[in-house]
Design a protein around this motif. Structure first.
Motif, PDB file in Angstrom:
ATOM      1  N   ILE A  24     167.720   6.623  20.551  1.00  0.00           N
ATOM      2  CA  ILE A  24     168.997   6.349  21.214  1.00  0.00           C
ATOM      3  C   ILE A  24     168.956   4.951  21.822  1.00  0.00           C
ATOM      4  CG2 ILE A  24     170.603   7.025  23.040  1.00  0.00           C
ATOM      5  CD1 ILE A  24     169.408   9.871  22.852  1.00  0.00           C
ATOM      6  N   TYR A  31     178.601   6.515  25.273  1.00  0.00           N
ATOM      7  CA  TYR A  31     179.595   6.921  24.276  1.00  0.00           C
ATOM      8  C   TYR A  31     179.909   8.410  24.388  1.00  0.00           C
ATOM      9  CZ  TYR A  31     181.742   8.337  19.930  1.00  0.00           C
ATOM     10  OH  TYR A  31     182.596   8.900  19.014  1.00  0.00           O
ATOM     11  N   ARG A  32     181.192   8.718  24.352  1.00  0.00           N
ATOM     12  CA  ARG A  32     181.667  10.102  24.251  1.00  0.00           C
ATOM     13  C   ARG A  32     182.883  10.081  23.326  1.00  0.00           C
ATOM     14  NH1 ARG A  32     181.770  12.571  29.270  1.00  0.00           N
ATOM     15  NH2 ARG A  32     180.756  10.848  30.288  1.00  0.00           N
ATOM     16  N   SER A  39     178.709  12.630  27.212  1.00  0.00           N
ATOM     17  CA  SER A  39     178.289  11.367  26.607  1.00  0.00           C
ATOM     18  C   SER A  39     176.943  11.568  25.915  1.00  0.00           C
ATOM     19  CB  SER A  39     178.156  10.288  27.682  1.00  0.00           C
ATOM     20  OG  SER A  39     177.045  10.567  28.514  1.00  0.00           O
ATOM     21  N   VAL A  40     176.537  10.602  25.129  1.00  0.00           N
ATOM     22  CA  VAL A  40     175.218  10.630  24.495  1.00  0.00           C
ATOM     23  C   VAL A  40     174.143  10.793  25.569  1.00  0.00           C
ATOM     24  CG1 VAL A  40     173.535   9.216  23.243  1.00  0.00           C
ATOM     25  CG2 VAL A  40     175.890   9.365  22.416  1.00  0.00           C
ATOM     26  N   LEU A 142     174.104  15.993  19.514  1.00  0.00           N
ATOM     27  CA  LEU A 142     173.687  14.628  19.827  1.00  0.00           C
ATOM     28  C   LEU A 142     173.619  13.774  18.562  1.00  0.00           C
ATOM     29  CD1 LEU A 142     172.691  12.473  21.797  1.00  0.00           C
ATOM     30  CD2 LEU A 142     170.395  13.463  21.589  1.00  0.00           C
ATOM     31  N   HIS A 145     177.075  12.692  17.663  1.00  0.00           N
ATOM     32  CA  HIS A 145     177.491  11.602  18.552  1.00  0.00           C
ATOM     33  C   HIS A 145     176.859  10.278  18.113  1.00  0.00           C
ATOM     34  CE1 HIS A 145     179.365  14.443  21.187  1.00  0.00           C
ATOM     35  NE2 HIS A 145     179.273  13.731  22.290  1.00  0.00           N
ATOM     36  N   LEU A 146     175.565  10.305  17.826  1.00  0.00           N
ATOM     37  CA  LEU A 146     174.880   9.071  17.427  1.00  0.00           C
ATOM     38  C   LEU A 146     175.423   8.542  16.105  1.00  0.00           C
ATOM     39  CD1 LEU A 146     171.211   9.838  18.472  1.00  0.00           C
ATOM     40  CD2 LEU A 146     172.740   8.115  19.456  1.00  0.00           C
ATOM     41  N   THR A 149     178.569   6.640  16.525  1.00  0.00           N
ATOM     42  CA  THR A 149     178.416   5.298  17.095  1.00  0.00           C
ATOM     43  C   THR A 149     177.818   4.324  16.085  1.00  0.00           C
ATOM     44  OG1 THR A 149     176.212   5.757  17.992  1.00  0.00           O
ATOM     45  CG2 THR A 149     178.097   6.195  19.434  1.00  0.00           C
TER      46      THR A 149
END
Length: 168
Positions: A24, A31-32, A39-40, A142, A145-146, A149
């Motif tokens: 990460i 970031y969300r 968020s992350v 997670l 989410h990653l 991004t």
């Protein structure tokens, strides 16, 4: 016998968790994808915190959630989250190693203000569901989410997308 299997899975998956969280970048922590989602950084901190629940799950027959102090810690840097993760993994592994195998079928319950959040169930089931599977679920979130991004994620159970494309 059960302890040996749980410990082997725990150690393998703890390494996968470290691998994921270490990828990460700091600039992705806030970031969300939507305002109401974590968020992350919050996901990463929650994943690290799940390892803190092993002691109470293994060593007590009930967990009163309303008295639990959730400490996400300093999530401004990935290194802070990783330090918390490392510490909690050590404590969690000790809980598994020191547990008496004859107690795996003892009932365990979680209450919130004295009310059961789910029916009491054997500790073995709670360990697999409340601890292990819960952790895997959040790691998947997670990862999503990653990916959103534009960041890469590690291969955990075989090649990740980038690695699979290089093979072809």
């Amino acid at each position: 016998m059960i302890k040996k299997a749980l410990l082997a899975e725990f150690q393998h998956e703890a390494e996968n968790t470290k691998k994921l969280l270490s990828m990460i970048p700091n600039d992705a922590l806030s970031y969300r994808p939507q305002p109401h989602l974590w968020s992350v950084g919050e996901f990463a901190a929650h994943i690290a915190e799940i390892y803190n629940w092993y002691q109470v799950t293994f060593n007590k027959d009930s967990f009163e959630m309303s008295t639990y102090t959730y400490d996400k810690g300093d999530i401004s840097k990935t290194t802070n989250i990783l330090k918390k993760l490392e510490n909690n993994i050590k404590i969690a592994q000790q809980a598994i190693e020191n547990f008496n195998e004859s107690e795996y079928m003892n009932d365990w319950s979680m209450t919130i203000n004295g009310v059961n959040s789910f029916p009491p169930m054997p500790k073995a089931q709670v360990i697999r569901g409340f601890l292990f599977n819960h952790l895997y679920h959040h790691r998947g979130e997670l990862i999503a989410h990653l990916r959103a991004t534009g960041n890469q994620v590690p291969s955990l159970y075989g090649p990740n997308y980038e690695e699979s494309q290089a093979i072809m």
